[in-house]
Design an enzyme around this catalytic site. Sequence first.
Site, PDB file in Angstrom:
ATOM      1  CG  ASP A 198      -2.226  -0.777   0.919  1.00  0.00           C
ATOM      2  OD1 ASP A 198      -2.439  -1.146  -0.255  1.00  0.00           O
ATOM      3  OD2 ASP A 198      -2.976  -1.043   1.878  1.00  0.00           O
ATOM      4  CE  LYS A 253       4.971  -3.357  -3.302  1.00  0.00           C
ATOM      5  NZ  LYS A 253       4.337  -2.924  -2.036  1.00  0.00           N
ATOM      6  CB  THR A 254       0.466  -1.306  -8.071  1.00  0.00           C
ATOM      7  OG1 THR A 254       0.807  -2.394  -7.225  1.00  0.00           O
ATOM      8  CG2 THR A 254      -0.173  -1.829  -9.337  1.00  0.00           C
ATOM      9  CG  HIS A 299      11.248  -7.940  -0.144  1.00  0.00           C
ATOM     10  ND1 HIS A 299      10.327  -6.989   0.218  1.00  0.00           N
ATOM     11  CD2 HIS A 299      11.073  -8.969   0.689  1.00  0.00           C
ATOM     12  CE1 HIS A 299       9.637  -7.430   1.251  1.00  0.00           C
ATOM     13  NE2 HIS A 299      10.063  -8.636   1.552  1.00  0.00           N
TER      14      HIS A 299
HETATM   15  P1  GDP Z   1       1.206  -1.188  -3.452  1.00  0.00           P
HETATM   16  O1  GDP Z   1       0.517  -2.151  -2.551  1.00  0.00           O
HETATM   17  O2  GDP Z   1       2.538  -0.759  -2.897  1.00  0.00           O
HETATM   18  O3  GDP Z   1       1.320  -1.637  -4.868  1.00  0.00           O
HETATM   19  O4  GDP Z   1       0.338   0.164  -3.436  1.00  0.00           O
HETATM   20  P2  GDP Z   1      -0.728   0.694  -4.483  1.00  0.00           P
HETATM   21  O5  GDP Z   1      -0.073   1.264  -5.676  1.00  0.00           O
HETATM   22  O6  GDP Z   1      -1.773  -0.337  -4.688  1.00  0.00           O
HETATM   23  O7  GDP Z   1      -1.341   1.926  -3.681  1.00  0.00           O
HETATM   24  C1  GDP Z   1      -2.020   1.754  -2.437  1.00  0.00           C
HETATM   25  C2  GDP Z   1      -2.986   2.878  -2.220  1.00  0.00           C
HETATM   26  O8  GDP Z   1      -2.286   4.117  -2.104  1.00  0.00           O
HETATM   27  C3  GDP Z   1      -3.978   3.072  -3.366  1.00  0.00           C
HETATM   28  O9  GDP Z   1      -5.225   3.363  -2.825  1.00  0.00           O
HETATM   29  C4  GDP Z   1      -3.406   4.250  -4.135  1.00  0.00           C
HETATM   30  O10 GDP Z   1      -4.395   4.960  -4.787  1.00  0.00           O
HETATM   31  C5  GDP Z   1      -2.778   5.062  -3.029  1.00  0.00           C
HETATM   32  N1  GDP Z   1      -1.661   5.879  -3.523  1.00  0.00           N
HETATM   33  C6  GDP Z   1      -0.589   5.438  -4.238  1.00  0.00           C
HETATM   34  N2  GDP Z   1       0.241   6.465  -4.513  1.00  0.00           N
HETATM   35  C7  GDP Z   1      -0.300   7.570  -3.958  1.00  0.00           C
HETATM   36  C8  GDP Z   1       0.105   8.947  -3.895  1.00  0.00           C
HETATM   37  O11 GDP Z   1       1.127   9.381  -4.417  1.00  0.00           O
HETATM   38  N3  GDP Z   1      -0.710   9.786  -3.183  1.00  0.00           N
HETATM   39  C9  GDP Z   1      -1.856   9.364  -2.587  1.00  0.00           C
HETATM   40  N4  GDP Z   1      -2.587  10.265  -1.925  1.00  0.00           N
HETATM   41  N5  GDP Z   1      -2.268   8.079  -2.644  1.00  0.00           N
HETATM   42  C10 GDP Z   1      -1.505   7.188  -3.317  1.00  0.00           C
END
Ligand code: GDP
Length: 476
Positions: A88, A91-92, A136
């Site tokens: 969260d 990354k994606t 990782h």
């Molecule tokens: P992952 O689990 O690392 O792949 O994270 P995700 O890309 O799925 O992002 C998790 C949540 O964080 C989602 O609800 C995204 O919309 C939110 N999110 C990701 N990047 C940002 C950002 O730069 N700003 C904000 N406010 N939310 C973000």
Amino acid sequence: EGITVGELANRMAEKGADLVKALFKMGTPVTINDVIDQDTAELLVEEFGHRIQRVSESDVEIDTTADVDAEDTLKPRPPVVTIMGHVDHGKTSLLDALRGTDVVAGESGGITQHIGAYQVKTKGGDVITFLDTPGHEAFSEMRARGANVTDIVVLVVAADDGLMPQTIEAINHTKAAGVPMIVAINKVDKPEANPQRIRERLLEHEVVVEDMGGDTQDVEVSALKKTGLDDLIDKILLQAELLELRANPDRDAEGTVIEAQLDKGRGAVATILVRRGTLKVGDIFVVGEQSGKVRAMVNDKGQNVKTAGPSTPVEVLGLSGVPMAGDPLSVVENEARAREVATYRHELATRKRTTSAPTSFEHLFSALNTQQIEYPIVVKADVQGSVEAIVGALNRASTDEIKVRVLQSGVGAITESDVTLAAASRAPLIGFNVRPNPKARALATRDKVSLRYYDVIYNLIEEVKNEMSGQLAPER
Ligand code: GDP
């Protein structure tokens, strides 16, 4: 009949110290001047992803000379980047946002294809390859299979959340691999974002960003608002420049499987990341224990392509079966040779599966160079006090000749992250009053990781010390 380690290193165009290190890992402590037998040399050549040529049914020749790319054939190649970070943290979202910066995507009109990796062409004309599977665990699993495809890691940390367990794991996995890292502080659009606190917390894990006097680049981004992306790209390119990434594009291709599956309509398909040379339609190849002929290639924009050069990911059709992620691909002269090498690889793999698994401490040493040996180890314990006591005692157990290197330590059950890291670094995994969770246990069995359980710190340290002193090669 044998060859000295130094001579083999020369022929493979690898560093002698790296061969010595690999041999230590295989449980064979040697110096650069020692002679090793043909079998060991073959395993080593295979280990380094070089080609082995089989000249007849019974006779195998190591085609090491063919592997030396002359200095003047080397051309710059794009960096290969993996994104890591806590769940969260974005990354994606960051992978998607970076993909959106590609200047070619618009013109080509191609439909985005998820093939496991994609390339971005920057405004300045540079190209960067991103692996599509963040995290990782995938990274270390590839590494455990001998495939170090990642040149640069981008560590994503959410500025509103801080350093979380998987952030720290990602740092440990990256450090164990010796891959340079760039920190992307994400979600800076949020009012509660505190990037400075992240930089300070990183210090606790020996990640020192430039502002703090270190040499790790960091950049503030928002994957959501798409800010800071150009800055991140510039920093990746700068890091790539420092690494002087080069490969010979004008030779038979060699690559690595990024992902592979059986497709209903198209048969076995694999995404290959080309490491050097150029892969062409019609090429005959061996990939892992499979062989094939390139029937067609599809890039990340869904377009059919005829050729793919270094650092380019392409989906390849025309495989005899499904290889595994991390398997090496090599182009060979003809189909008979391809089948022969595939069969030979199958035999080698079977031999390796039964012989070189690190089942005891004896196999777990790595040498940084011929003087300094490292003893990698992963530690999990039930309470923080025990973790600190064990890590402290292990560090004090280091001697002039051999240095204990705790790759990862923490409180709680042994997890998949612990196991993949231990497997990739061929390190023993210590559980102090803790056990693995079921998934980690299954993974440890599969990867033959040496799991050790203790409930008395003294016993743990004594056993490690004994293994260490028993392992030091006698004076020659
Ligand atoms: P992952 O689990 O690392 O792949 O994270 P995700 O890309 O799925 O992002 C998790 C949540 O964080 C989602 O609800 C995204 O919309 C939110 N999110 C990701 N990047 C940002 C950002 O730069 N700003 C904000 N406010 N939310 C973000």
